[in-house]
Design an enzyme around this catalytic site. Structure first.
Site, PDB file in Angstrom:
ATOM      1  N   ARG A  35       1.198  -0.337 -26.198  1.00 38.63           N
ATOM      2  CA  ARG A  35       0.714  -0.645 -24.854  1.00 38.63           C
ATOM      3  C   ARG A  35      -0.558   0.164 -24.619  1.00 38.63           C
ATOM      4  O   ARG A  35      -0.792   1.192 -25.249  1.00 38.63           O
ATOM      5  CB  ARG A  35       1.758  -0.269 -23.787  1.00 38.63           C
ATOM      6  N   ASN A  51      -0.884  -1.030 -18.669  1.00 35.99           N
ATOM      7  CA  ASN A  51       0.289  -0.239 -18.253  1.00 35.99           C
ATOM      8  C   ASN A  51      -0.169   0.977 -17.461  1.00 35.99           C
ATOM      9  O   ASN A  51      -0.712   1.920 -18.035  1.00 35.99           O
ATOM     10  CB  ASN A  51       1.075   0.227 -19.484  1.00 35.99           C
ATOM     11  N   TYR A  61       7.904 -12.849 -14.564  1.00 38.49           N
ATOM     12  CA  TYR A  61       6.954 -11.968 -13.866  1.00 38.49           C
ATOM     13  C   TYR A  61       5.520 -12.367 -14.222  1.00 38.49           C
ATOM     14  O   TYR A  61       4.670 -12.553 -13.340  1.00 38.49           O
ATOM     15  CB  TYR A  61       7.215 -10.505 -14.252  1.00 38.49           C
ATOM     16  N   THR A 121       7.897  -6.282  -9.701  1.00 37.85           N
ATOM     17  CA  THR A 121       7.124  -5.956 -10.908  1.00 37.85           C
ATOM     18  C   THR A 121       7.931  -5.780 -12.205  1.00 37.85           C
ATOM     19  O   THR A 121       7.352  -5.376 -13.214  1.00 37.85           O
ATOM     20  CB  THR A 121       6.311  -4.659 -10.670  1.00 37.85           C
ATOM     21  N   GLY A 133       0.792  -1.239   0.000  1.00 40.90           N
ATOM     22  CA  GLY A 133       0.000   0.000   0.000  1.00 40.90           C
ATOM     23  C   GLY A 133       0.816   1.277   0.000  1.00 40.90           C
ATOM     24  O   GLY A 133       0.273   2.358  -0.206  1.00 40.90           O
ATOM     25  N   PHE A 149       3.036   2.716  -5.648  1.00 44.36           N
ATOM     26  CA  PHE A 149       2.434   3.626  -6.625  1.00 44.36           C
ATOM     27  C   PHE A 149       0.901   3.528  -6.609  1.00 44.36           C
ATOM     28  O   PHE A 149       0.200   4.483  -6.247  1.00 44.36           O
ATOM     29  CB  PHE A 149       3.030   3.238  -7.994  1.00 44.36           C
ATOM     30  N   LEU A 187      -1.459  -6.076  -3.348  1.00 44.96           N
ATOM     31  CA  LEU A 187      -0.667  -5.374  -4.372  1.00 44.96           C
ATOM     32  C   LEU A 187       0.823  -5.682  -4.267  1.00 44.96           C
ATOM     33  O   LEU A 187       1.552  -5.504  -5.245  1.00 44.96           O
ATOM     34  CB  LEU A 187      -0.831  -3.851  -4.220  1.00 44.96           C
ATOM     35  N   ASP A 229       7.028  -7.735   5.674  1.00 41.58           N
ATOM     36  CA  ASP A 229       7.240  -8.423   4.409  1.00 41.58           C
ATOM     37  C   ASP A 229       6.139  -9.439   4.141  1.00 41.58           C
ATOM     38  O   ASP A 229       5.739 -10.164   5.058  1.00 41.58           O
ATOM     39  CB  ASP A 229       8.613  -9.133   4.470  1.00 41.58           C
TER      40      ASP A 229
HETATM   41  N1  LIG Z   1       2.155  -0.401 -12.435  1.00 45.21           N
HETATM   42  C1  LIG Z   1       1.745  -1.169 -13.427  1.00 45.21           C
HETATM   43  O1  LIG Z   1       1.821  -0.788 -14.612  1.00 45.21           O
HETATM   44  C2  LIG Z   1       1.126  -2.516 -13.134  1.00 45.21           C
HETATM   45  C3  LIG Z   1       0.599  -3.237 -14.223  1.00 45.21           C
HETATM   46  C4  LIG Z   1       0.070  -4.504 -13.976  1.00 45.21           C
HETATM   47  C5  LIG Z   1       0.017  -4.998 -12.684  1.00 45.21           C
HETATM   48  N2  LIG Z   1       0.544  -4.277 -11.651  1.00 45.21           N
HETATM   49  C6  LIG Z   1       0.497  -4.880 -10.310  1.00 45.21           C
HETATM   50  O2  LIG Z   1       0.004  -3.921  -9.388  1.00 45.21           O
HETATM   51  C7  LIG Z   1       0.618  -4.113  -8.115  1.00 45.21           C
HETATM   52  C8  LIG Z   1       1.158  -2.797  -7.578  1.00 45.21           C
HETATM   53  O3  LIG Z   1       2.073  -2.273  -8.516  1.00 45.21           O
HETATM   54  P1  LIG Z   1       2.704  -0.822  -8.384  1.00 45.21           P
HETATM   55  O4  LIG Z   1       2.874  -0.307  -9.771  1.00 45.21           O
HETATM   56  O5  LIG Z   1       1.968  -0.020  -7.391  1.00 45.21           O
HETATM   57  O6  LIG Z   1       4.144  -1.229  -7.859  1.00 45.21           O
HETATM   58  P2  LIG Z   1       5.078  -0.534  -6.766  1.00 45.21           P
HETATM   59  O7  LIG Z   1       6.399  -1.186  -6.943  1.00 45.21           O
HETATM   60  O8  LIG Z   1       5.004   0.942  -6.817  1.00 45.21           O
HETATM   61  O9  LIG Z   1       4.430  -0.999  -5.401  1.00 45.21           O
HETATM   62  C9  LIG Z   1       4.623  -2.274  -4.856  1.00 45.21           C
HETATM   63  C10 LIG Z   1       4.754  -2.103  -3.356  1.00 45.21           C
HETATM   64  O10 LIG Z   1       4.959  -3.405  -2.810  1.00 45.21           O
HETATM   65  C11 LIG Z   1       5.975  -3.303  -1.840  1.00 45.21           C
HETATM   66  N3  LIG Z   1       6.653  -4.593  -1.751  1.00 45.21           N
HETATM   67  C12 LIG Z   1       7.491  -5.171  -2.648  1.00 45.21           C
HETATM   68  N4  LIG Z   1       7.926  -6.345  -2.188  1.00 45.21           N
HETATM   69  C13 LIG Z   1       7.333  -6.529  -0.973  1.00 45.21           C
HETATM   70  C14 LIG Z   1       7.393  -7.542  -0.008  1.00 45.21           C
HETATM   71  N5  LIG Z   1       8.175  -8.612  -0.172  1.00 45.21           N
HETATM   72  N6  LIG Z   1       6.654  -7.416   1.124  1.00 45.21           N
HETATM   73  C15 LIG Z   1       5.889  -6.310   1.326  1.00 45.21           C
HETATM   74  N7  LIG Z   1       5.800  -5.307   0.436  1.00 45.21           N
HETATM   75  C16 LIG Z   1       6.512  -5.412  -0.706  1.00 45.21           C
HETATM   76  C17 LIG Z   1       6.917  -2.226  -2.327  1.00 45.21           C
HETATM   77  O11 LIG Z   1       7.696  -1.657  -1.277  1.00 45.21           O
HETATM   78  C18 LIG Z   1       5.944  -1.249  -2.953  1.00 45.21           C
HETATM   79  O12 LIG Z   1       5.572  -0.239  -2.030  1.00 45.21           O
HETATM   80  C19 LIG Z   1       1.676  -5.202  -8.302  1.00 45.21           C
HETATM   81  O13 LIG Z   1       1.149  -6.421  -7.847  1.00 45.21           O
HETATM   82  C20 LIG Z   1       1.874  -5.260  -9.808  1.00 45.21           C
HETATM   83  O14 LIG Z   1       2.258  -6.565 -10.224  1.00 45.21           O
HETATM   84  C21 LIG Z   1       1.083  -3.039 -11.847  1.00 45.21           C
END
Ligand SMILES: NC(=O)c1ccc[n+]([C@@H]2O[C@H](COP(=O)([O-])OP(=O)(O)OC[C@H]3O[C@@H](n4cnc5c(N)ncnc54)[C@H](O)[C@@H]3O)[C@@H](O)[C@H]2O)c1
Length: 377
Positions: free
Chosen positions: A256, A217, A188, A82, A10, A13, A78, A58
């Site tokens: 994309r 995306n 991934y 990634t 949380g 992003f 989330l 974690d």
């Molecule tokens: N941003 C995109 O374009 C996109 C597209 C498709 C899917 N997603 C999915 O959306 C979700 C969120 O993506 P985002 O863009 O906000 O990514 P992000 O990297 O900004 O956020 C992920 C968060 O997870 C935390 N994190 C990572 N590993 C961890 C762990 N082992 N334990 C606890 N926390 C952990 C990170 O510190 C981070 O705050 C992800 O599951 C990603 O696969 C994102």
């Protein structure tokens, strides 16, 4: 009805925007996030919004997850690694976090008393691999086809476009639906598909509702400017600010479906608020393909930069060529249509970027890691 949400990841992003919307709507929010240095920088400190409980922990730790579940009725999952390219050589780590982390969450839900009635998973369009195409060679009306991921050999020969798996003829991308074939092209993507199965099977067996949201995306304000492994617009914004060239993979015509983070966060919140038990699997995108060269040029324009992006004919193993979403299920199930256009979203993103310190650029380092392992040509 007000919800008690646990948002894993949380502080990231999408999670930050979701947290804000959820608080505005009166829900209670607890965040579990390890503040991964790759995303948040070294020595990161997270200032949780007022009223939000932040647990630094974690998703791979039983103790950390157990410490977060009290009073929770809805989990939005989330937390994940990634980076598509990075996943191709940090394979165990990607599975530890994405798959084992999700498995651990369900292990706890299966074995401990809790009040969780719904789990929402952030999945990804990457589970489709190449997604849906039409072949006008097989059928003048356009036969729906699902080409395999492009092989390293095909990429090395610079044959960028997938071909029809039936007649080997040319195909053109069409909107991918949730019931189309799944063919992950990267580790991934495979890990996101494994997460989907865990959520579907786990929730069904344990009598919980679920929603699986396949994001396209996602871009916008708050995307990590530190992480060189994902988020093309964030990576390019840094290079523009540093006056560095913008190298575009392949021939720049790969596309994309860019969707603004606020639309994504709103879709997630809708699904959390939905009382129906199973919301199903839904694409979350704008439903429009944009060539990467075009989006890079739009970014340069938005940032008033004279830099002209250039194609390199380089490629990364695991990248797909095209994919855009059919958003019919999203509109039907959640009564939600993303509304922020690419141009409007870019304007907001660029204003936010201008307010941030200029980070270091690590794109060359990230690409060198791929080249060393023959994952980039
Ligand atoms: N941003 C995109 O374009 C996109 C597209 C498709 C899917 N997603 C999915 O959306 C979700 C969120 O993506 P985002 O863009 O906000 O990514 P992000 O990297 O900004 O956020 C992920 C968060 O997870 C935390 N994190 C990572 N590993 C961890 C762990 N082992 N334990 C606890 N926390 C952990 C990170 O510190 C981070 O705050 C992800 O599951 C990603 O696969 C994102």
């Amino acid at each position: 009805m007000k919800k008690n949400l646990l948002i894993t990841g949380g502080a990231g992003f999408i999670g930050s925007h979701l947290t804000n919307f959820a608080r505005e709507a009166g829900h209670s929010v607890r965040i579990l996030d390890n503040l991964s240095p790759q995303i948040h920088g070294a020595d990161a400190v997270f200032h949780a919004p007022e009223g939000v409980e932040f647990v630094r922990g974690d998703i791979t730790s039983r103790d950390n997850i157990e410490a977060c579940l009290e009073g929770i009725d809805t989990i939005v999952h989330l937390a994940a690694e990634t980076g598509t390219g990075q996943s191709m050589y940090q394979i165990q780590h990607y599975y530890d976090v994405n798959v084992q982390g999700t498995a651990l969450l369900f292990d706890i839900l299966a074995n401990q008393p809790h009040g969780v009635s719904k789990v929402i998973l952030a999945s990804s369009r990457s589970v489709y691999g190449e997604g849906a195409y039409l072949c006008h060679n097989c059928d003048t009306e356009g036969a729906r086809r699902f080409p395999s991921p492009r092989s390293p050999k095909q990429l090395a020969a610079h044959v960028w476009e997938p071909v029809c798996p039936v007649c080997n003829g040319p195909v053109s991308a069409t909107a991918t639906r949730e019931d189309d074939g799944l063919a992950p092209a990267s580790i991934y993507a495979a890990s996101k598909l494994a997460q989907e199965d865990l959520v579907k099977v786990g929730c069904t067996a344990l009598g919980m509702g679920y929603a699986i949201l396949r994001f396209q995306n996602v871009f916008g304000e708050g995307q990590s400017l530190n992480n060189p492994y994902t988020g093309i617009l964030s990576i390019f914004s840094t290079r523009i600010r540093l006056g560095l060239p913008l190298p575009i993979f392949e021939d720049g015509a790969e596309t994309r479906d860019f969707v603004h983070v606020e639309d994504v966060a709103k879709a997630v919140l809708r699904s959390a608020e939905q009382e129906s038990f199973v919301s199903g699997t839904m694409n979350v995108g704008m439903g429009n393909p944009t060539p990467i060269m075009e989006v890079a040029r739009l970014l340069c324009q938005s940032m008033d930069s004279p830099i002209e992006p250039h194609v390199t004919a380089q490629y990364r193993v695991g990248d797909i060529r095209h994919n855009y979403a059919d958003i019919g299920n999203l509109e039907k199930n959640l009564l939600f249509t993303p509304a922020i256009s690419l141009e409007a979203g870019l304007k907001r993103f660029c204003e936010w970027v201008a307010s941030q310190p200029i980070p270091q650029d690590y794109l060359d380092k990230a690409n060198a890691e791929l080249k060393e392992r023959n994952l980039m040509g």
